[in-house]
Scaffold this active site. Sequence first.
Site, mmCIF file in Angstrom:
data_model
loop_
_atom_site.group_PDB
_atom_site.id
_atom_site.type_symbol
_atom_site.label_atom_id
_atom_site.label_comp_id
_atom_site.label_asym_id
_atom_site.label_seq_id
_atom_site.Cartn_x
_atom_site.Cartn_y
_atom_site.Cartn_z
ATOM 1 N N LYS A 40 0.832 -1.198 0.000
ATOM 2 C CA LYS A 40 0.000 0.000 0.000
ATOM 3 C C LYS A 40 0.871 1.254 0.000
ATOM 4 O O LYS A 40 0.665 2.171 -0.802
ATOM 5 C CB LYS A 40 -0.881 -0.036 1.258
ATOM 6 C CG LYS A 40 -2.116 0.778 1.159
ATOM 7 C CD LYS A 40 -3.006 0.550 2.372
ATOM 8 C CE LYS A 40 -3.686 -0.796 2.341
ATOM 9 N NZ LYS A 40 -4.319 -1.168 3.593
ATOM 10 N N ARG A 49 -3.539 2.950 8.535
ATOM 11 C CA ARG A 49 -3.784 1.627 7.939
ATOM 12 C C ARG A 49 -2.529 0.783 7.993
ATOM 13 O O ARG A 49 -1.424 1.292 7.838
ATOM 14 C CB ARG A 49 -4.155 1.764 6.453
ATOM 15 C CG ARG A 49 -5.467 2.415 6.175
ATOM 16 C CD ARG A 49 -5.664 2.480 4.663
ATOM 17 N NE ARG A 49 -7.047 2.694 4.305
ATOM 18 C CZ ARG A 49 -7.547 3.876 3.958
ATOM 19 N NH1 ARG A 49 -6.771 4.935 3.927
ATOM 20 N NH2 ARG A 49 -8.812 3.997 3.649
ATOM 21 N N GLY A 86 -6.730 -9.808 7.788
ATOM 22 C CA GLY A 86 -6.472 -10.358 9.122
ATOM 23 C C GLY A 86 -5.608 -9.427 9.931
ATOM 24 O O GLY A 86 -5.539 -9.515 11.147
ATOM 25 N N MET A 128 -4.540 -5.330 11.012
ATOM 26 C CA MET A 128 -5.404 -4.327 11.593
ATOM 27 C C MET A 128 -6.286 -3.624 10.563
ATOM 28 O O MET A 128 -5.848 -3.287 9.481
ATOM 29 C CB MET A 128 -4.573 -3.293 12.330
ATOM 30 C CG MET A 128 -5.415 -2.563 13.347
ATOM 31 S SD MET A 128 -4.593 -1.134 13.964
ATOM 32 C CE MET A 128 -4.842 -0.029 12.611
ATOM 33 N N ARG A 146 -3.695 -1.417 -6.279
ATOM 34 C CA ARG A 146 -2.875 -2.632 -6.210
ATOM 35 C C ARG A 146 -3.276 -3.532 -7.366
ATOM 36 O O ARG A 146 -4.375 -3.368 -7.929
ATOM 37 C CB ARG A 146 -3.040 -3.350 -4.879
ATOM 38 C CG ARG A 146 -4.458 -3.755 -4.609
ATOM 39 C CD ARG A 146 -4.602 -4.384 -3.245
ATOM 40 N NE ARG A 146 -6.011 -4.510 -2.912
ATOM 41 C CZ ARG A 146 -6.465 -4.833 -1.725
ATOM 42 N NH1 ARG A 146 -5.639 -5.032 -0.729
ATOM 43 N NH2 ARG A 146 -7.752 -4.959 -1.507
ATOM 44 N N HIS A 148 -5.945 -43.245 -3.486
ATOM 45 C CA HIS A 148 -6.398 -43.845 -4.736
ATOM 46 C C HIS A 148 -7.463 -42.987 -5.413
ATOM 47 O O HIS A 148 -7.359 -42.653 -6.604
ATOM 48 C CB HIS A 148 -6.932 -45.252 -4.442
ATOM 49 C CG HIS A 148 -7.457 -45.940 -5.651
ATOM 50 N ND1 HIS A 148 -8.796 -45.953 -5.963
ATOM 51 C CD2 HIS A 148 -6.828 -46.592 -6.644
ATOM 52 C CE1 HIS A 148 -8.968 -46.615 -7.092
ATOM 53 N NE2 HIS A 148 -7.781 -47.016 -7.530
ATOM 54 N N SER A 189 11.972 -42.395 -15.713
ATOM 55 C CA SER A 189 10.824 -41.548 -15.416
ATOM 56 C C SER A 189 10.674 -41.520 -13.896
ATOM 57 O O SER A 189 10.498 -42.564 -13.259
ATOM 58 C CB SER A 189 9.563 -42.105 -16.070
ATOM 59 O OG SER A 189 8.480 -41.266 -15.752
ATOM 60 N N CYS A 239 6.647 -38.636 -13.849
ATOM 61 C CA CYS A 239 5.251 -39.001 -14.079
ATOM 62 C C CYS A 239 4.457 -39.082 -12.782
ATOM 63 O O CYS A 239 3.316 -39.510 -12.771
ATOM 64 C CB CYS A 239 5.149 -40.296 -14.869
ATOM 65 S SG CYS A 239 5.849 -41.700 -14.002
ATOM 66 N N TYR A 290 10.991 -34.066 -20.086
ATOM 67 C CA TYR A 290 9.538 -33.903 -20.130
ATOM 68 C C TYR A 290 8.915 -34.086 -18.754
ATOM 69 O O TYR A 290 9.526 -34.667 -17.846
ATOM 70 C CB TYR A 290 8.903 -34.880 -21.131
ATOM 71 C CG TYR A 290 8.964 -36.342 -20.720
ATOM 72 C CD1 TYR A 290 7.968 -36.900 -19.926
ATOM 73 C CD2 TYR A 290 10.021 -37.150 -21.129
ATOM 74 C CE1 TYR A 290 8.019 -38.224 -19.537
ATOM 75 C CE2 TYR A 290 10.088 -38.480 -20.746
ATOM 76 C CZ TYR A 290 9.082 -39.015 -19.955
ATOM 77 O OH TYR A 290 9.135 -40.326 -19.560
HETATM 78 C C1 PEP Z 1 4.697 -42.681 -8.797
HETATM 79 O O1 PEP Z 1 4.972 -43.436 -7.871
HETATM 80 O O2 PEP Z 1 5.040 -41.486 -8.829
HETATM 81 C C2 PEP Z 1 3.908 -43.165 -9.933
HETATM 82 C C3 PEP Z 1 3.663 -42.394 -10.964
HETATM 83 O O3 PEP Z 1 3.380 -44.405 -9.819
HETATM 84 P P1 PEP Z 1 2.056 -44.765 -8.987
HETATM 85 O O4 PEP Z 1 1.436 -43.475 -8.556
HETATM 86 O O5 PEP Z 1 1.197 -45.519 -9.913
HETATM 87 O O6 PEP Z 1 2.609 -45.554 -7.873
#
Ligand code: PEP
Length: 912
Positions: free
Chosen positions: A56, A126, A135, A137, A370, A488, A798, A865, A885
Site C-alpha cells: 500500500k 492503515r 487479518g 489491523m 494494487r 487412490h 521416469s 510421471c 519432459y
Molecule cells: C509414482 O509413484 O510417482 C507413480 C507415478 O506411480 P504410482 O502413482 O502408480 O505408484
Amino acid sequence: MPSSVKSAPSSASNGHAPRITGKATPSKLQANKMVFYFGKSKTEGNATQKVLLGGKGANLADMCSIGLPVPPGFTITTETCAAYYRAGQRLPVGLMNEVHKYVNLLEKETGKKFGSAENPLLVSVRSGAAVSMPGMMDTILNLGLTDAAVEGLASKTGNRRFAFDSYRRLINMFGDVVMGVPHDMFENAFKAIKAKYKAEDDTDVPEEGIIELCEAYKEVFRKRVGEMFPQNPFKQLELAIEAVFKSWNGERAVAYRRLQGITGLTGTAVNIQAMVFGNMGDTSGTGVAFTRSNTTGENKFTGEFLINAQGEDVVAGIRTPRPTDEIAKWDKKVYDQLQKIKVKLEKHYKDMQDIEFTIEDGELYMLQTRTGKRTGQAAVKIACDMVKEKLITEKQAVVRIPAGDLYQLLLPSFDQSKKKTAEKIAEGIPASPGAAVGKLAFTAAEAVDRAHKGEKVILVRTFTSPEDVEGMHSAAGILTSTGGRTSHAAVVAAGWGKCCVVGANELLIDEKAGTMTVGKRVLTRSDVISLDGTTGEVMIGTVATTEPKLSSDFQTVMRWADKYRTLAVRTNADTPADARRARDFGAAGIGLCRTEHMFFDSQRITAMREMILAETVESRVKALDKLLPFQRDDFVGIFTAMKGLPVTIRLIDPPLHEFLPHDDKGQHEVAKALGVTVDKVRLRVQQLHEANPMMGHRGCRLCVTYPEILKMQVRAIVEAYLDCVANGIKAMPEIMHPLVGTQKELNFLRELTLQTIEEVKKEKGWQKRIEIPIGTMIEVPRAAVTADQIAHHADFFSFGTNDLTQLTFGYSRDDVNNFLPDYLHRELLETDPFVSLDTSGVGELVKMGVSKGRSVNDKLKVGICGEHGGDPKSVHFCHTAGLDYVSCSPYRVPIARLAAAQAAILAENAGK
Ligand code: PEP
Ligand code: MG
C-alpha cells in the site's frame, strides 16, 4: 500452495510477480530511515520498495509520483515494525519524534493542524505489508478528532452533524480496533439512540442524537478501557501505530500467512494519510473498483460506489452500493477523471488494478491501488488484451497468468451466485476440481448400475480401491471421508479430470445401511448433493453449474507457451478416451500408462483372479492367455489415439491382493466364477496379506516372481504394435519397469523384455527392427543414488515422485493425512510434499538421478510421471533440473505447458 509469498501477479514492469523475500534492502543512505513521506511537496518512496514500505505504502508513493490526486501522508517502514519486535514490543527510540516531524509536514501541505479547534487535520491509519494480508489491523479513520477538534471540524465544514458523526466513528473504530472494546457494546449504544429518536437508519439520527451518541460511546470506552478516550491526538496516533504493529502477530494474520504459505516477511508498514471525506453530503462518495472485470477480464471499469459514505460503509455491506457505471449519471466530471486514471494506472503498472477512491465535495482522491486478483478466465483475457494493446509483451503475458488457474477454464464450475445460498454440510480436501451434482451411491456396483440407467450419482466411500474404478468412472463425482491428495480416489479422479473431494472426515459413511451422516443429518441414496472439487465443499441439493468454453484467448496463450518452453509435456492416461483428450490439450505423448487399471473391467477381472489363484506356472499362463487379447486391444486403442507420439507403458505395479475381494460376499462370488472353493480364495487372500503392501510384493518384484506376467504384457504391446503397423498407424511404445531398486533387477527385466520382443517378432515373421525403448521408473531412493549403474540398462528414466516422496520421507501415501495437517499447521512442512515436490530432499534425489544417469548415458531421456508433473512449482523445478519432459493427468496438460514456458522465461530473465 507456493512456499514463498503468494500474491497476485504484480505490477512490476517485467510483467510477472516479483518474488518477495523477507530481506528489506534499503540503500545505505536510507538504512535507518523509519518514515517516508508522500505528497505534493515531496515523495520519498517508490513502487520498488514494497518490502520496506508495504504494498500500500509503495503504491501510494508511486501514485503521487505519477501525478495522481492522492491525499498526502507518510509510511512507517516494515523494518520499524521488526525493530519494535526486536525491542520486546516497544516503539523504537526516536520514532515518535520522526512522526511529529512528518505530521508537521502534513500540516504544512494541507494547511490544517493536528488537534486544532479551528481547522483540524485528521488522518487515517492503515496497516500494509508487502503482500495484502486480510487479518491484520483494520483501518482507523478520522484519527485526530478530540472534543476540541470536533468543534473545529464542525465550524470549518459548517456541518455539525457530519463532524460528530466522524467523531463517533473514530471512537468506535479506535475503541474496537486499538483498545479491543467489543464492537457490539458500541452497537448497543447506537441502537438505544436510534430507538430514542425513532430512527430506522443510521442516517436518520438527527444532529443532537449523534452528539449524544459521541458521549455514549466515550462512556462505553471509559467503562471498558478504564480510561477516558484520549484527547491528545498524538497519543491517539502512538497507540494506533502500536496496534498496527501488534496486529502483525495477531492470530488472524498469523493464520493467514500460514495458510497462504507467506514466509520471510519481517513486519507490516503503517500508512498515515490525511483524511478526505466521502460522507460530506450528496456531492461526496466513496468506491472500490477494478480497472477491468476481475471475473471475465472484460476491459471495463467494474466496481461499486456509495454516495455520502466512508470507505467502511462499502465494505461493511450496511448499505447497498451502486455499480460504478452510475457514477457518470451522478458526477460526469468525476467519472471522466476515473476513466483517465484507469488508463494512466494501467499504462504505469501494466496490469489490471484494484483501486479505492473517495470523492470529497466533487473532488476525486485516490486512496489505494494494487494489482487486482482475478479468475483464471480473466487472467487469460486480460493478458491477451494487454498484448494486443502493446502494454506488455507475449513473454510477460505468459509469465503473468497463474498456471494452476487454467484449470478453472477447463472444467464446469458452480455458479458463484447460486453457491452463496447453498447449504454446505462438509468440507474435505479438493482432490480433483470441477463441479458435480448427483444422488448418493454407496458402492461401485451401485454407481455403475444407476449410471447405466441414466442417473447422475456421486460415489461416496470411506475410501476407494482399484476395485471401485468402474463405479468411480460411472459416477459424476467422488467423495471419500478419508484419504489424502495421493489416495487412490484422488489420483484416479485427477487423472480423469473427474470432480473429487477426499478426506471429508465429518462424514460418516455407512455402506451397509446406505446412509451418509453428518451431525444430526442422515442422507440416503435418494438425496442429491453438489460437490465442489475446486474448494472441497460438499453442499446439499443441486447447485447450478456453468459449462466452460475454451476461448480463442486460451488457445493464444497455449500457442505462446509452446513457443517459449523447452520442456515437453506428456500425459498420464490409460484409456483411448483419456489419451485423445490429453492430445487435444496438447500432450506430446503418454508418459505413464498404468496397465493395471485395465484389469478391473468386469470381463477381465475374472481372468486376473484366475491368474492370481493359479498354483502352477502352466495354469497361470493359461489365465494370462485370456487377458492377452484384452491388453492387446487396449494398446491398439491407445496407440491409435496417440499415433505418431510416444506411449510409455508401465508394466503391472500394484500388489496382487488389490485384485481380490476382501469381503465374504465377494470371495464367494470369485469362488463361484472360478469354480474353486471359498476356502481357497480365502487362503490366497491371507497369503497375499502384507503388513506394508506399498513396500511389499509390488512393482517389478511381481515380474521377478512371475516372469510370465511380464511376458504376456510385453507380448500384448508388440502384437498391438504390429497390428497398428499393419493398419498404417504409427505406434511408438516404450516399456517401463516400475519400482526398480538395483541394476541387476533392471538388467534381468530388460533381458526378459528383449527376449520376449524377439520371440513375438519371430513368431509373427517380422523381419524389420522394432524400436521399443526400455526404461525404468526411478521411485525408490536407491535407484536415484545408483542411477549411474541403473542407466546402463535403461533407455529412459521416469521419476515416479509419488513413491519417491513416500519412500524418501517414509510417509505412507495413503495415510499421510492422519498427521500432515499438524505438520502444515506447525509449519514443520511448508507444503504437502505429495502435491508440490520437496525440492530440497526428493528434488536432490531427482537431480542426482539425472546427473548420474546421464554421466553414463548422455542420450538418456528423463521425465517425471508422479502427480508433481502437473504442479506448476514442481514443473519449474523439473525445468531447472534439466528433465526432458513432465507427464501429468490430461486436464493438467495445459497447466504444465504454461508452467514450463514460465520456467524457461524466468530462467532466461535470471540469466540476463
Ligand atoms: C509414482 O509413484 O510417482 C507413480 C507415478 O506411480 P504410482 O502413482 O502408480 O505408484
Ligand atoms: Mg509408483
